[in-house]
Design an enzyme around this catalytic site. Sequence first.
Site, PDB file in Angstrom:
ATOM      1  CG  ASN A 150      -0.459  -0.287   2.517  1.00 25.08           C
ATOM      2  OD1 ASN A 150       0.585  -0.910   2.652  1.00 25.08           O
ATOM      3  ND2 ASN A 150      -1.144   0.171   3.546  1.00 25.08           N
ATOM      4  CB  ILE A 151       1.618   3.633  -2.344  1.00 24.41           C
ATOM      5  CG1 ILE A 151       2.506   2.427  -2.712  1.00 24.41           C
ATOM      6  CG2 ILE A 151       2.373   4.944  -2.546  1.00 24.41           C
ATOM      7  CD1 ILE A 151       2.803   2.298  -4.196  1.00 24.41           C
ATOM      8  CD  GLU A 152      -1.297   4.809   4.590  1.00 22.35           C
ATOM      9  OE1 GLU A 152      -0.768   5.639   5.355  1.00 22.35           O
ATOM     10  OE2 GLU A 152      -2.016   3.887   4.983  1.00 22.35           O
ATOM     11  CB  CYS A 190      -5.245  -1.283  -1.513  1.00 21.09           C
ATOM     12  SG  CYS A 190      -6.496  -0.420  -0.562  1.00 21.09           S
ATOM     13  CD  GLU A 242      -5.582  -5.772  -1.177  1.00 21.24           C
ATOM     14  OE1 GLU A 242      -4.909  -4.716  -1.059  1.00 21.24           O
ATOM     15  OE2 GLU A 242      -6.386  -6.156  -0.318  1.00 21.24           O
ATOM     16  CB  CYS A 298     -10.808  -1.905   0.522  1.00 21.99           C
ATOM     17  SG  CYS A 298     -10.268  -1.230  -1.056  1.00 21.99           S
ATOM     18  CB  CYS A 316      -8.914  -4.051  -3.615  1.00 21.82           C
ATOM     19  SG  CYS A 316      -7.652  -2.805  -3.325  1.00 21.82           S
TER      20      CYS A 316
END
Length: 140
Positions: free
Chosen positions: A48-50, A59, A61, A92, A95
């Site tokens: 995940n990359i915020e 996310c 996935e 989520c 995804c």
Amino acid sequence: MKQLHEFEIKKMLRLADEAREKAYVPYSGFHVGACLKTGSGAYYLGCNIENASYTPTNCAERTAMFKAVYEGERDFEAIAIISDGINYVAPCGVCRQVLAEFCPPDMPVICADRDGNYEVHELRELIPMAFTKKDIDDSK
Ligand code: THU
């Protein structure tokens, strides 16, 4: 459901766990890793990359899926997901919709907790009545 050997599941979880270490999570601190396996046996990993603006967060996935699609992959066999959490991490809603675009409804989704315990669900269980390309094509 397509059967996956325990050995294969463990391998995918090990790879997903390595991907989890790459997570960029300055906001949630919640690291997630995903390992997507193609029909030809290739593995695509994602974390995940915020983002400071929150909404653009990607996310694990989707990172794995978009990497694979960019490389021309269209045939997927399974995905494994692992996080820092004590619960089995489930994809989520966004995804699930992205997985439904490219993956067969009977594809196994391996959801693990941080200790590597896991349960396996079919994609169609996670997103019943998915809206897909067929719904658009059928209306033409
Ligand atoms: N997240 C994932 O990467 N995958 C999931 O299946 C659940 C949520 C991420 C998004 C965000 O960076 C953090 O977990 C907290 O929601």
